[in-house]
Write an enzyme that holds these catalytic residues in place. Sequence first.
Site, mmCIF file in Angstrom:
data_model
loop_
_atom_site.group_PDB
_atom_site.id
_atom_site.type_symbol
_atom_site.label_atom_id
_atom_site.label_comp_id
_atom_site.label_asym_id
_atom_site.label_seq_id
_atom_site.Cartn_x
_atom_site.Cartn_y
_atom_site.Cartn_z
ATOM 1 N N TRP A 218 -21.220 32.217 13.918
ATOM 2 C CA TRP A 218 -21.900 32.689 12.709
ATOM 3 C C TRP A 218 -23.414 32.777 12.927
ATOM 4 O O TRP A 218 -24.075 33.709 12.449
ATOM 5 C CB TRP A 218 -21.602 31.737 11.535
ATOM 6 C CG TRP A 218 -22.317 32.142 10.276
ATOM 7 C CD1 TRP A 218 -21.909 33.049 9.352
ATOM 8 C CD2 TRP A 218 -23.596 31.669 9.827
ATOM 9 N NE1 TRP A 218 -22.845 33.165 8.349
ATOM 10 C CE2 TRP A 218 -23.899 32.331 8.615
ATOM 11 C CE3 TRP A 218 -24.518 30.743 10.331
ATOM 12 C CZ2 TRP A 218 -25.064 32.101 7.899
ATOM 13 C CZ3 TRP A 218 -25.684 30.524 9.618
ATOM 14 C CH2 TRP A 218 -25.947 31.191 8.414
ATOM 15 N N HIS A 219 -23.959 31.806 13.686
ATOM 16 C CA HIS A 219 -25.412 31.785 13.847
ATOM 17 C C HIS A 219 -25.951 32.982 14.629
ATOM 18 O O HIS A 219 -27.091 33.379 14.433
ATOM 19 C CB HIS A 219 -25.858 30.486 14.511
ATOM 20 C CG HIS A 219 -26.039 29.376 13.526
ATOM 21 N ND1 HIS A 219 -25.010 28.568 13.124
ATOM 22 C CD2 HIS A 219 -27.123 28.965 12.827
ATOM 23 C CE1 HIS A 219 -25.454 27.701 12.240
ATOM 24 N NE2 HIS A 219 -26.732 27.921 12.022
ATOM 25 N N GLY A 220 -25.163 33.533 15.520
ATOM 26 C CA GLY A 220 -25.678 34.694 16.231
ATOM 27 C C GLY A 220 -24.721 35.189 17.285
ATOM 28 O O GLY A 220 -23.882 34.446 17.788
#
Lengths: 472, 300
Positions: A325-327
Amino acid sequence: MIFNSFDFLWLCPLLLICYYLIKALLERKYKEIGNFLLIAISYYVYMRWKPVSGLVLLYITCITFLFAKLIQKKRKTLLLWIGVILTILPLFLFKYLNFVNDLINDIFVGISIPYASHLSKLLMPLGLSFYSLQALGYMIDVYYQKIETEKNWWHYMLFVCFFPQITSGPISKAKDLLPQIKYRKGFDSNQFVQGLKWILWGMFLKMVLADRIGIYVDSIYNNYHYMSGLSCFVACILYSFQLYGDFAGYSFMALGVGELFGFELINNFRRPYLAVSVTDFWRRWHISLSMWLRDYIYIPLGGSRCNKLRNYWNIFITFLVSGIWHGANLTYIFWGILHGIFQIIEKMLGLHKKESKGIEWAGRTLITFLLISLAWVFFRMPTLTDGFNVISRIATNHDLTMATITPSTAIFIVMALTITIVKDIMDEFVDKEYTLFHHKWLGVRWATYLGLLLLILTCGVFDAGQFIYVSF
Amino acid sequence: MVGLFKKICLFTLLVICSDYLFGICMNKIYSHTEKGDHGRNNYICNDANQDVLIFGSSRAIHHYDPSILENNLGMSCYNCGEDGMGIVLSYGRYKLFQRKHQPKLIIYDIEVAYDLLKNDNTKYLGFLRPFYDDPEIKSIFEEVNPNEKYKMISHLYRYNSRWLDIIAQYRSKSNIYARDYKFAPLNRTMDYEPETYKFASDEDCDDLKLKIWDKFLNDCERNNTKIVFVISPVYGEKSNHVLKPFANLIQKHDVTLLDHFSDELFINNKELFADKMHLNTEGAKRLSEKVSLEIKSLIK
């Protein structure tokens, strides 16, 4: 709206005045005027960045509103899955498509098969990862019958687009935010003052702490090949505070702006670096995301109500999802895996439940902080190789020279760190009536407000760029 | 609500008073600062009256020894170069300098990153903030960032991030005063093989910087100040590429360019460099000699 921008300084008071003035004049006749105004403000603020991104926001709102209604009528898993896929489709297209394409490309190149698919990079709409999760959460809650579907389209629209939280969260839950939209309170001066306090503290964290540290950390990490092990270690520790100042700063400002408009959003941060374990850290850092992952990934997978091995697997998958989700980069995935592994080890050793006091507490807090700081290295560096190189430099280069720093920068950083740590320790251990922002003596409170504001004006970095989490 | 409004008004008044008092104190201190980089800035903008000025970035302040130029050119000389700064600051300093004295010659060491390429121009305004009340400086601020005029209402902001350095330099026990300051030679020698230089493309040029260049060169022409551009050597670079918008500017204003970017007397000799972009003390001495003799033959 970028809270550390000059636009925010004039636009926010202007919007507030218009909002309360129009509401006061027309609310008796038009009950929903406040909500309509907030929707208009939210879309205006959001589309100022890139008008077309408003369509993506509207698409997510429509899809989740519609599918929640369908799911309520026919509670079928297939409907939920279609709804989920359609909701995360823009996220996949904008955020992950290039990453997946590059991965496939690397694999094909690795086994010497020609693969020439080049995609042009799409610019991701601001906050897409945040509002997609928020809307998804609502739809899943309807499926699990935790909440009823929202019948009023306008209320739901405001729930998804409420501007203080749209770019970087917090990711609100429908059961918390929708009732506040439905049953609006009148102007509350205590809440208003509390909002101003959050904004002030958030600005201090962002402009005085995070951006000042950022200048130094960037100078080291961007040239880490030439830096000593000590410099890399200092950068690693300082980056932890930079990220805290940056993201908590944003979240507190979002919380504050929300309060100015009469909303209570979830507080995303609760002194995370005073955590005694990585498990505890995730109860204090980006709380709204942790709760989202717990409710919609960890528990549906079986949570802790299963055998130990399965439980470890559930933790691992949850933090793998957090990393993804973060990247769209292997560094974030590795960072997520690291956090998963730390927590599995803590669970194996029974550390996640163990209470500590005194020296034991200090030792555990320090070890947790160091583990988290080392994991942040992968969060910060552009590639896994760079991350490992920095760690190896810290471990193997025993040169004690420090990267050049001007005395004034060093003083500014130490001062900002001291204020932040003292405030967090006071908030954690001291009775609320003796904390700086809520002290029972008016003089202490006012001195705190004035002192912080003057520090922002004299020591804050005014021409710094964006918030780190906005790019997620 | 009335109570809250009164409190906000009172707090705002407190902030305004603190801001005003801080401004008075800092203005006083700044005007009496004679040492360090703020002392130099103060001297250049208020007191300097030399005939030859050297402008540019770190490559100016580290590369040109004014005493060598004074000896070879027979004119007084001052080095106004500044680390990480470019045309925005140089133009501001020039405008403040020429209020009291017209220089005869300006030597400008070009560094594309700060003098031509697109980047955040607001960062170049720092040294000019204490002089914001000057109309010429105000107009530079307006061009760089129109929002700055609102921020500059605050006196605290004028000295943002710099007040501690200013106080330290005001109280400094050093005996090097700005008026006697020469330049900042780098006393080290490069002992590693640096990465290759990345050339920018014409599209990377900043229109605002080009506009300020145009104004700068027009002012120099109007005031009969000769201007010479110099490009200092870069270690290991065998050829240079002058960006087209800059070449057009040189042609338009008929400025002399002394291009030493790939000067073979320097570029293959690590002993003359402190790092890839900067000459050390010996390199600076040789470049100052060479450039001053070239200029001497030009102005004969």
